[in-house]
Write an enzyme that holds these catalytic residues in place. Sequence first.
Site, PDB file in Angstrom:
ATOM      1  N   CYS A 380       0.864  -1.283   0.050  1.00  0.00           N
ATOM      2  CA  CYS A 380      -0.094   0.030   0.024  1.00  0.00           C
ATOM      3  C   CYS A 380       0.776   1.238  -0.133  1.00  0.00           C
ATOM      4  CB  CYS A 380      -1.020  -0.069   1.259  1.00  0.00           C
ATOM      5  SG  CYS A 380      -2.618   0.996   0.722  1.00  0.00           S
ATOM      6  N   HIS A 505      -3.681  -5.172   0.301  1.00  0.00           N
ATOM      7  CA  HIS A 505      -2.913  -5.632   1.402  1.00  0.00           C
ATOM      8  C   HIS A 505      -3.143  -7.342   1.560  1.00  0.00           C
ATOM      9  CE1 HIS A 505      -2.499  -1.795   4.118  1.00  0.00           C
ATOM     10  NE2 HIS A 505      -3.520  -1.268   3.306  1.00  0.00           N
ATOM     11  N   GLU A 507      -1.406  -9.437   3.283  1.00  0.00           N
ATOM     12  CA  GLU A 507      -1.332  -9.868   4.693  1.00  0.00           C
ATOM     13  C   GLU A 507      -2.678 -10.415   5.190  1.00  0.00           C
ATOM     14  OE1 GLU A 507      -1.031  -6.712   3.929  1.00  0.00           O
ATOM     15  OE2 GLU A 507      -1.652  -5.336   5.695  1.00  0.00           O
TER      16      GLU A 507
HETATM   17  N1  GLN Z   1      -2.012   6.603   2.652  1.00  0.00           N
HETATM   18  C1  GLN Z   1      -2.278   6.022   1.457  1.00  0.00           C
HETATM   19  C2  GLN Z   1      -3.535   6.005   0.885  1.00  0.00           C
HETATM   20  O1  GLN Z   1      -4.491   6.411   1.475  1.00  0.00           O
HETATM   21  C3  GLN Z   1      -1.851   4.374   1.773  1.00  0.00           C
HETATM   22  C4  GLN Z   1      -2.721   3.716   2.702  1.00  0.00           C
HETATM   23  C5  GLN Z   1      -2.152   2.346   3.062  1.00  0.00           C
HETATM   24  O2  GLN Z   1      -1.094   2.180   3.144  1.00  0.00           O
HETATM   25  N2  GLN Z   1      -3.039   1.737   3.870  1.00  0.00           N
HETATM   26  O3  GLN Z   1      -3.807   5.790  -0.241  1.00  0.00           O
END
Ligand code: GLN
Length: 532
Positions: A380, A505, A507
């Site tokens: 992310c 994600h 994970e």
């Molecule tokens: N802050 C970034 C976004 O909103 C990444 C979010 C995250 O890593 N979950 O896109």
Amino acid sequence: MRKYIFVTGGVVSSLGKGLTSAAIGALLEARGLKIGLQKLDPYINVDPGTMSPYQHGEVYVTHDGAETDLDLGHYERFTNAQLTRASNYTTGQIYHSVITKERRGDYLGRTVQVVPHITDEIKAGIASAEDDVDVLIAEIGGTVGDIEGLPFLEAIRQFALDKGRDHVMFIHLTLIPFLRVSGEMKTKPTQHSVGRLREIGIQPDLILCRTEKSMQMELKDKISLFCNVQKECVVEEKDVAHSIYEVPLELHQQGLDALVCQRLGLDTREPDVSDWQELVERIKAPKGTVEIGFVGKYITLHDAYKSVYEALSHGGFDNNVKVSFRKIDPEELTRENTAARLEGVDGVLVPGGFGERGFEGKMEAIRHARESKLPFLGICLGLQAAVAEFARNVCGIADANSTEFTEDCTPVIDLMEAQKKIKELGGTMRLGAFPCRLFEGSRARELYGVGAVEERHRHRWEVNNEYRGALAEKGMLFSGLNTDLDLVEIIELQDHPYFIATQFHPEFRSKPTRAHPLFRGLIAAAYARKKA
Ligand code: GLN
């Protein structure tokens, strides 16, 4: 008739109620039953999505996009339960829904009260999670005796009355402290805590005792007598020696699943726990170790990235190696010190995150991993940092950045038009599962072994498609795409032993017995590098 198990906790918090509930689920599944899991949280926040990771650990995201308590992560790692939005309710959600109904006039001017309106809403919440299972295990957050927990306890008491006692089982998890000075284990806190439960009208059917040491028979007799529970239903849950994944086997050895089935009249086959046995054997005898540099903002609290650490460990189980973490605060990383701080690690992981703090340091860590061919997985914000780093240092776009941090930049990471209109912070991100197509010939495609996957998201910003060409020209491969929305999901570098980052994600989909391919791949690459 569907059966229900309610798990409450006594004496102190952090006894591992979530883990225990998950382990009970795993054992019932091993007996061929279909189970569901649910968490009822007494706090007032409407969802954990906007709570600080420092306060509450990670936000776990379900397939259908609910931002939930991290205990749901245990549930999914230990079982095959299908968790949804209905798998986690907070006091805030319950009140929100009751107040909305009241404003709408649904109560026809009657006085709206905790009993029956709030308790009815909780019972409806429990019923809503059922969805075609043999047994629903619902964990009540907090500790018996907390003011906030009362409506939930009252609701489960009523629930047992409604469904009939044969269909409902109450398990109370408690602590049996060991006093070093007198060399004794003490039952008094448990007696008090069960006393509180009985005052509310809940008689536990089984008491699970968290202990450091094995319990003597007299101790069980005493708990049985004072807490009004049959002797064989005082069950020990001793601290495990190696890994949380030993808990199902330990509880099985104590006969817990047999007792549950007996109590609920569930006629099942003998449990097949061979998967768990094999897993624990692997965990106990790794053939090597790898160290992963973990570059994240909330490293002082392990729970803040719970699922990521677990997924890395799963990657280790799959490769028969033990994974250790070197937790590094990205705010401390500079161009000058990064190589030294990462000296000796076998791989680097940059997890998700919000806000600018540490972003430059994350890019330094990624730069180091890229240049020194150190295996790297970015998640992310970790992907966004990898794209900005590549744009700056390989494509020569010196001011490449994300518009999350500054408008005054070349926006290689930017908001999509739809996101720009959103003002509220709660529950408005790109959340939950989205499809991702994997490109033939890419490492991602090879690791997953299929052409398309669904993975879970929780973010607002995206790779800006305008810069895809420039990045690709210098060797960045967009190996996973959401073709419906035309969004980048996975990037990788091919002239590198393992350099992959994902907008989603991964994970959240890893299990100890089925490591996620991208984590398995990272650990394999890290181990290969170490051995080379
Ligand atoms: N802050 C970034 C976004 O909103 C990444 C979010 C995250 O890593 N979950 O896109």
